[in-house]
Design an enzyme around this catalytic site. Sequence first.
Site, short mmCIF file in Angstrom:
data_model
loop_
_atom_site.label_atom_id
_atom_site.label_comp_id
_atom_site.label_asym_id
_atom_site.label_seq_id
_atom_site.Cartn_x
_atom_site.Cartn_y
_atom_site.Cartn_z
CG ASP A 1 -7.12 -4.01 -5.36
OD1 ASP A 1 -7.44 -4.23 -4.17
OD2 ASP A 1 -6.14 -3.32 -5.67
NE ARG B 1 1.20 -4.47 -6.37
CZ ARG B 1 0.61 -5.33 -7.18
NH1 ARG B 1 1.15 -6.49 -7.42
NH2 ARG B 1 -0.54 -5.04 -7.74
CG ASP C 1 -9.69 -1.49 -4.98
OD1 ASP C 1 -9.26 -0.95 -3.94
OD2 ASP C 1 -9.28 -1.21 -6.12
CB THR D 1 9.44 0.37 -6.89
OG1 THR D 1 8.62 0.25 -5.72
CG2 THR D 1 9.94 1.81 -7.00
N1 URA Z 1 -3.25 -7.82 -5.05
C1 URA Z 1 -4.56 -8.00 -5.36
O1 URA Z 1 -5.45 -7.54 -4.64
N2 URA Z 1 -4.88 -8.68 -6.49
C2 URA Z 1 -3.94 -9.23 -7.29
O2 URA Z 1 -4.30 -9.86 -8.28
C3 URA Z 1 -2.59 -9.03 -6.96
C4 URA Z 1 -2.27 -8.33 -5.83
#
Ligand code: URA
Length: 211
Positions: free
Chosen positions: A202, A103, A205, A107
Amino acid sequence: MRLHVADHPLVDHKLTVLRDETTPSATFRLLVDELVTLLAYEATRGIATEPKEIRTPIQPMTGARIAAPAPLVVPILRAGLGMLDGMTRLLPTAEVGFLGMMRDEETLQAVTYANRLPDDLTGRHVFLLDPMLATGGTLVAAIDYVVERGAREVTAVCLLAAPEGLKVVEEASGDRVNVEIVVAAVDERLNEKAYIVPGLGDAGDRLYGVV
Ligand code: URA
């Protein structure tokens, strides 16, 4: 688009530990693997089979086997990689392709940075693996990609989804192809940074660390 929310106490239990911010990466990876195996059982419910003649020790019979062409499992890098083993454990005859999408944090659009997939997906059942269905942008791009190449059926396996993202996928997929989303839970909403709330943070992560 069809939506299947796994409704099972084991899924709820594992998901709660996964969401907990004190859960370390090693446990997180293990739980993702276990959860995906449970979701894979639901996600493969509609997989095509063909008759197979065998002999049991007692007599001949017609059984069933997964039909050709082999299903294709596609983890969306990076976080989808954490879901691959759990999926192929139940579907060992599947082939595996890779789609690298991330992502753009400004944007919030999906950008493809890697692609290792067959050009021709005619008649294939494609299983897309992406733990977090947030804005839906990545998943819509991935669905478009495999449908344009002829995929017959697309099943996205996700851990968590936001209602906003589900709406985006629903509007984009229309009725041109069989698209199913299999998810462990649908959460409340997205926050201003497009993270799922309450979510789990995330996923990439938490699986692999902040790199
Ligand atoms: N991607 C992620 O890893 N966590 C989210 O909450 C949204 C997108």
